[in-house]
Scaffold this active site. Structure first.
Site, short mmCIF file in Angstrom:
data_model
loop_
_atom_site.label_atom_id
_atom_site.label_comp_id
_atom_site.label_asym_id
_atom_site.label_seq_id
_atom_site.Cartn_x
_atom_site.Cartn_y
_atom_site.Cartn_z
N GLU A 220 -10.31 -11.33 -3.97
CA GLU A 220 -8.89 -11.09 -3.71
C GLU A 220 -8.25 -12.17 -2.84
O GLU A 220 -7.14 -12.00 -2.36
CB GLU A 220 -8.68 -9.70 -3.10
N HIS B 223 0.80 -1.23 0.00
CA HIS B 223 0.00 0.00 0.00
C HIS B 223 0.83 1.27 0.00
O HIS B 223 0.37 2.30 -0.45
CB HIS B 223 -0.99 -0.03 1.16
N CYS C 231 -9.27 -4.26 -10.33
CA CYS C 231 -8.87 -2.99 -9.72
C CYS C 231 -7.53 -3.10 -8.99
O CYS C 231 -7.12 -2.17 -8.31
CB CYS C 231 -9.95 -2.47 -8.78
N ASP D 204 -3.89 -8.54 -3.67
CA ASP D 204 -4.01 -9.54 -2.60
C ASP D 204 -4.17 -10.94 -3.17
O ASP D 204 -3.69 -11.90 -2.59
CB ASP D 204 -5.19 -9.20 -1.68
C1 PEP Z 1 -6.16 -5.63 -4.25
O1 PEP Z 1 -5.92 -6.35 -3.29
O2 PEP Z 1 -5.81 -5.91 -5.42
C2 PEP Z 1 -6.85 -4.34 -4.06
C3 PEP Z 1 -7.22 -3.62 -5.08
O3 PEP Z 1 -7.05 -3.92 -2.78
P1 PEP Z 1 -5.88 -3.28 -1.88
O4 PEP Z 1 -4.70 -3.06 -2.77
O5 PEP Z 1 -6.43 -2.06 -1.29
O6 PEP Z 1 -5.64 -4.35 -0.85
MG MG Z 2 -6.85 -5.96 -1.41
#
Ligand code: PEP
Ligand code: MG
Length: 621
Positions: free
Chosen positions: A477, A229, A548, A501
């Site tokens: 995910e 993140h 996403c 994830d």
């Molecule tokens: C993911 O896990 O791909 C996602 C979009 O969520 P985050 O990156 O916020 O965990």
């Molecule tokens: Mg995620």
């Protein structure tokens, strides 16, 4: 995206002088050009002066404690020692990736530091000062280190540089301890001078959220992975950045000039004339390319055979809204609401959430906004939650613990406040809701019951809530969710595939961990097969499905994703022009044939070869 930072000048003469005179760390290769490679996470070039956050804030206040607190202070010291040992141990295991010269320099230094974290005079003295002088741990460490350094420097020895080096080592380890004892990096980031390249051992997503892209030219850290993140936040802010640059914070010093290339994943400390010139040319080329791409903004994202593709933006913090507006995104495909909970000691209530969502939804007008409810846990630690609401987070495997929807179902009052705020803002725009970290259809059912209960409660109170509630979707995910996608699809209104994830949990590789970053591979056939399975489950029910995760923003992966049947991609805003350029060059039939070829492979290396070798229009065979 602000990536064309101009070369930074010291804020004033005093600062330049201070930078030049800054105390050099023991073992540093003063004055020499030194290139370090890391993981490229956010493109762009930065040329500026280094600001090392690992430096202890100058104003650590002297503190005394009462006698009853002495034991607790000694425990704080013990915890800081353990953390420091862990940090140094990690650095040591990764020394092998450094050039031999750097290894030779760092290895003995790290040994000396580790020794001082054993039964050393420094620690014995500090503990004694806590007991007898009733000092806070950081004050005790500072006093003891200064006393030892003074003794070393007063020794009768002709090797003055040697004495200074030893005294410097004691002070350095004391600084590390103090930093770990007073860990408040997010507060200290505020003092970073304009145009600086921020260097840190590690930066949390919450720290990154506080960075001002108008002030910070670039970021480079020792730790971190490409799809953690922190990386996502830096990309969102458009700050050129590299993570996982082993040994960087040991080699960099405040005031060093540096050239950082966020796409190549390199930082050159103390660059010579040639490296500076290369940096300047790269800066100019980047700005030119960006201008070229900006011309795509108003063009539609349609393939050569007329298939429209939705390109949406992911949003981490509202400060990104202007970037999203410039990017040509049609809506927000993933609004991560974690920002609301970061860098604060309490929880945002329904009204505070409503205000934040309203700002975003109104800015997006008619365009869709998909708001994901809080995904707390794993690496996304948030003070207000870890210390208050769910103090169990730091179990042995935080990523497998009370993360995402699991926490929200355990603490339904959090979910209720969030649903209520989102339902209220839904009246003003085109809103959908997304549930993170789902593994079971029953979790979706439980969330929907709460959702409908909140809607009924709002209506009873006279708050306008439309008859058909906004769609409630599910993040795919985890491998469990992907393999149970057909069952989960029956409970969900749409899917958003979170490849970040999904790759982490499928491959058992931490997405934010530099040491295993070579194993983190969303193109691994296991990840692709799960994506394919989930996508087909959605398409069979004619249910919307998007990607996403960070994969969606990589233009090279667009042919594969379209070939798998995906028609909606959500990514960081700065990636949209390049992705659109790719979409506009593709033919859907070619993509489908290409995806079939990729999905026949079982060797990740072969898949990478195929992806790199794909050229639009050249795959008709
Ligand atoms: C993911 O896990 O791909 C996602 C979009 O969520 P985050 O990156 O916020 O965990
Ligand atoms: Mg995620």
């Amino acid at each position: 995206m602000r990536t064309d930072k101009s070369e930074a000048k010291p804020e004033n003469k005093a600062e330049a002088k201070a930078a030049a005179e800054a105390l050099r760390k023991p073992g540093s290769r003063k004055g020499r050009e030194h290139a370090i490679r890391g993981i490229p996470v956010s493109p762009g070039i930065a040329i500026g002066l280094v600001f090392v956050t690992t430096e202890v804030p100058t104003e650590v206040p002297r503190r005394h404690v009462v006698a009853e607190q002495a034991e607790a202070e000694k425990q704080r010291l013990a915890d800081a020692v353990a953390l420091s040992r862990k940090q140094l141990g990690k650095l040591k295991t990764r020394l092998s990736v450094l050039p031999e010269e750097a290894q030779e320099e760092l290895a003995p230094l790290l040994d000396a530091y580790v020794m001082m974290l054993g039964n050393s005079r420094l620690l014995r003295g500090a503990r004694k000062r806590i007991e007898t002088e009733l000092l806070a741990a950081e004050t005790a460490v500072g006093d003891e280190a200064e006393a030892i350094a003074a003794l070393i420097l007063a020794a009768k020895d002709d090797d003055k540089p040697g004495l200074q080096r030893r005294a410097g080592e004691v002070r350095e380890i004391a600084r590390r301890l103090t930093r770990n004892l007073t860990a408040t990096p997010f507060r200290s980031l505020k003092g970073v001078p304009e145009g600086a390249i921020l260097v840190a051992e590690e930066l949390t997503p919450a720290d990154a959220a506080l960075l001002d892209p108008a002030r910070i030219a670039g970021v480079a850290t020792d730790e971190g992975g490409a799809d953690g993140h922190t990386a996502i936040m830096l990309r969102a802010l458009g700050i050129p950045a590299i993570l996982g640059a082993t040994g960087l914070s040991e080699s960099a010093e405040r005031g060093d000039m540096a050239v950082l290339d966020g796409a190549a994943g390199t930082i050159v400390l103390r660059p010579g004339d040639k490296a500076r010139e290369v940096g300047r040319q790269a800066l100019a080329a980047f700005a030119k390319e960006r201008t070229k791409l900006s011309k795509l903004r108003r063009l539609p994202a349609v393939t050569t055979d007329g298939e429209p593709v939705e390109l949406q933006a992911n949003l981490e913090i509202p400060a990104e809204l202007p970037l999203i507006a410039q990017s040509g995104a049609i809506g927000i495909g993933l609004l991560r609401t974690e920002f609301l909970f970061m860098n604060r000691d309490d929880l945002p209530d329904e009204e505070a959430q409503l205000a934040a969502y309203t700002q975003v939804v109104e800015a997006m007008g008619e365009d869709p906004v998909t708001i994901r409810v809080l995904d707390w846990g794993g690496e996304k630690d948030m003070q207000a939650l870890s210390e208050g609401v769910a103090p169990t987070h730091s179990g042995p495997n935080p990523a497998l613990g009370l993360r995402g929807l699991r926490l929200l179902l355990k603490r339904p009052e959090l979910l209720e406040a969030q649903f209520a705020a989102i339902l209220r803002v839904a009246e003003r725009g085109n809103v959908r809701i997304l549930l993170p970290m789902v593994t079971n259809p029953s979790e979706v059912k439980a969330a929907r019951e709460i959702y409908e209960k909140v809607a009924r409660r709002l209506r009873r109170k006279g708050v306008p809530v439309r008859e058909k509630l906004p769609d409630l979707g599910v993040m795919i995910e985890t491998p469990g969710a992907a393999l149970a996608a057909d069952a989960i699809a029956l409970e969900a209104d749409f899917f958003a595939i979170g490849t970040n994830d999904l790759a982490m949990y499928t491959l058992a590789v931490d997405r934010a961990e530099a040491e295993v970053s070579h194993l983190y591979d969303p193109l691994h056939p296991a990840v692709l097969r799960l994506m394919q399975f989930a996508t087909e489950a959605a398409l069979r029910l004619r249910m919307p499905v998007s990607v996403c995760g960070e994969m969606a923003g990589n233009p090279r992966l667009v042919p594969l994703l379209l070939g798998l049947g995906i028609r909606c991609l959500s990514m960081n805003a700065s990636a949209i022009p390049r992705v659109k350029q790719m979409v506009r060059a593709l033919d859907i039939g070619d993509c489908a044939r290409f995806a079939r070829r990729v999905m026949e492979q079982s060797d990740p290396a072969r898949i990478h070869e195929l992806v790199l070798g794909f050229t639009p229009g050249g795959d008709r065979g």
